[in-house]
Scaffold this motif. Structure first.
Motif, PDB file in Angstrom:
ATOM      1  N   TYR A 229       0.827  -1.215   0.000  1.00  0.00           N
ATOM      2  CA  TYR A 229       0.000   0.000   0.000  1.00  0.00           C
ATOM      3  C   TYR A 229       0.860   1.263   0.000  1.00  0.00           C
ATOM      4  O   TYR A 229       0.550   2.262  -0.655  1.00  0.00           O
ATOM      5  CB  TYR A 229      -0.915  -0.008   1.225  1.00  0.00           C
ATOM      6  CG  TYR A 229      -1.824   1.179   1.352  1.00  0.00           C
ATOM      7  CD1 TYR A 229      -2.957   1.309   0.540  1.00  0.00           C
ATOM      8  CD2 TYR A 229      -1.570   2.165   2.304  1.00  0.00           C
ATOM      9  CE1 TYR A 229      -3.801   2.410   0.669  1.00  0.00           C
ATOM     10  CE2 TYR A 229      -2.406   3.263   2.435  1.00  0.00           C
ATOM     11  CZ  TYR A 229      -3.523   3.380   1.617  1.00  0.00           C
ATOM     12  OH  TYR A 229      -4.356   4.473   1.750  1.00  0.00           O
ATOM     13  N   ALA A 230       1.982   1.200   0.729  1.00  0.00           N
ATOM     14  CA  ALA A 230       2.881   2.354   0.815  1.00  0.00           C
ATOM     15  C   ALA A 230       3.778   2.503  -0.415  1.00  0.00           C
ATOM     16  O   ALA A 230       4.563   3.450  -0.507  1.00  0.00           O
ATOM     17  CB  ALA A 230       3.755   2.229   2.065  1.00  0.00           C
ATOM     18  N   LYS A 231       3.650   1.553  -1.349  1.00  0.00           N
ATOM     19  CA  LYS A 231       4.424   1.569  -2.595  1.00  0.00           C
ATOM     20  C   LYS A 231       5.937   1.612  -2.338  1.00  0.00           C
ATOM     21  O   LYS A 231       6.681   2.348  -2.986  1.00  0.00           O
ATOM     22  CB  LYS A 231       3.991   2.738  -3.485  1.00  0.00           C
ATOM     23  CG  LYS A 231       2.586   2.577  -4.033  1.00  0.00           C
ATOM     24  CD  LYS A 231       2.202   3.740  -4.946  1.00  0.00           C
ATOM     25  CE  LYS A 231       0.904   3.455  -5.678  1.00  0.00           C
ATOM     26  NZ  LYS A 231      -0.221   3.123  -4.808  1.00  0.00           N
ATOM     27  N   ASN A 232       6.369   0.802  -1.388  1.00  0.00           N
ATOM     28  CA  ASN A 232       7.791   0.715  -1.093  1.00  0.00           C
ATOM     29  C   ASN A 232       8.472  -0.332  -1.972  1.00  0.00           C
ATOM     30  O   ASN A 232       7.858  -1.319  -2.359  1.00  0.00           O
ATOM     31  CB  ASN A 232       7.998   0.339   0.378  1.00  0.00           C
ATOM     32  CG  ASN A 232       7.847   1.537   1.294  1.00  0.00           C
ATOM     33  OD1 ASN A 232       8.373   2.607   1.005  1.00  0.00           O
ATOM     34  ND2 ASN A 232       7.124   1.367   2.389  1.00  0.00           N
ATOM     35  N   HIS A 233       9.731  -0.075  -2.255  1.00  0.00           N
ATOM     36  CA  HIS A 233      10.528  -1.031  -3.030  1.00  0.00           C
ATOM     37  C   HIS A 233      11.193  -1.998  -2.062  1.00  0.00           C
ATOM     38  O   HIS A 233      12.044  -1.604  -1.263  1.00  0.00           O
ATOM     39  CB  HIS A 233      11.589  -0.295  -3.850  1.00  0.00           C
ATOM     40  CG  HIS A 233      12.479  -1.210  -4.635  1.00  0.00           C
ATOM     41  ND1 HIS A 233      13.750  -0.872  -5.019  1.00  0.00           N
ATOM     42  CD2 HIS A 233      12.275  -2.476  -5.113  1.00  0.00           C
ATOM     43  CE1 HIS A 233      14.299  -1.869  -5.700  1.00  0.00           C
ATOM     44  NE2 HIS A 233      13.422  -2.850  -5.765  1.00  0.00           N
TER      45      HIS A 233
END
Length: 307
Positions: A95-99
């Protein structure tokens, strides 16, 4: 890479990436000896973090690192990387669009003597519902290395499913894995899509079918999400499809293929995988037999579709 165990491929590849990129951080959940990453602790120093047996915390730490510009490579048992820490993976990473790159090891029956608690037949199904997630199941050392390297340079959340020990060598290190599949055998009567340890079983099934005068193609469909729709539709236009996976038939490789087929070019299909069963203690070949994951199960399914 050819003669290395998959865990050795992991440590060797991650070390090479870390030597070039100081933003690479390795996270373990007290499995350094099992995965062989204990050597990395000495070489990476503060870039190696063992959170202990706290997988949800591992995902949270990874999210914090990703937010601050680091690239976390997260390892633990496949069920703990997914089922146990799903909310943290979904929210803090997806959801946080982290890699971040999650490596779940010893999936399905390859957990062997660790038994049902460590034997995930549902990890791919869980990870598939996370928007934008990338899912791979590797079957070969060269393939594993290539996908780890790609996951390092790409963006977003990655889940890579792999065994830890020796894998059957299928490739030479010169292959193009960018399309998400590799056609290992040509055929005209139908298609077998497989991933992970089931690729070897699929190739054996194709050989057995040849003796019956049935020519089928075998495709290592190692990128489960986003799946290459073009190759699936192409296969459907040619004839029946059998999928083979070391996973529940619900929500995994077979489901993904079926979704594409039904919406684009309906064709006869059979999914080989685990059906309404939990895991159990046992050696690999015994478990394959119990759960119907053998070459004979695949070839029988294809014969049935062609009748």
């Amino acid at each position: 890479m050819k003669n290395l165990e998959m865990r050795q491929v992991y440590t060797k590849t991650i070390l090479a990436l870390a030597e070039k990129d100081q933003k690479v951080v390795v996270l373990e959940a007290d499995l350094a000896s099992s995965m062989g990453t204990s050597k990395l602790k000495e070489q990476l120093g503060k870039s190696y973090i063992n959170v202990g047996i706290m997988e949800a915390e591992e995902m949270g730490v990874a999210a914090g690192l990703a937010v601050t510009g680091f690239t976390p490579f997260i390892h633990t048992f496949a069920p703990f990387a997914t089922r146990r820490s799903f909310d943290q993976v979904f929210l803090s990473l997806g959801y946080a669009k982290n890699h971040a790159v999650i490596v779940g090891t010893d999936p399905g029956v390859t957990a062997e003597m660790n038994g049902g608690t460590h034997m995930p037949f549902e990890d791919v199904a869980l990870m598939r519902v996370i928007p934008g997630n990338h899912i791979y199941e590797v079957s070969d050392p060269y393939q594993f290395k290539a996908i780890l390297e790609y996951a390092h340079t790409a963006k977003g959340l990655f889940y890579i499913r792999t065994i830890r020990k020796q894998a059957t060598s299928l490739y030479k290190g010169e292959e193009d894995f960018s399309k998400g599949y590799v056609k290992l055998k040509e055929g005209t009567a139908g298609t077998i899509f497989a991933s992970g340890i089931m690729v070897e079983e699929a190739l054996q099934a194709a050989t057995d079918l040849e003796r019956l005068g049935i020519s089928v193609q075998v495709i290592d469909l190692f990128r489960i999400k986003p799946m290459n729709e073009e190759i699936v539709i192409e296969a459907a236009k040619m004839g029946p499809i059998v999928t083979a996976e070391n996973h529940n038939v619900i929500g995994g490789l077979g489901s993904a293929v079926a979704e594409i087929v039904t919406e684009n070019h309906p064709v006869k299909m059979k999914r080989i995988g685990v059906k309404e069963q939990f895991g159990q203690v046992g050696k690999l070949e015994y478990l394959k037999e119990v759960y119907g994951l053998k070459a004979a199960d695949i070839s029988k399914a294809m014969v049935g579709l062609l009748e």
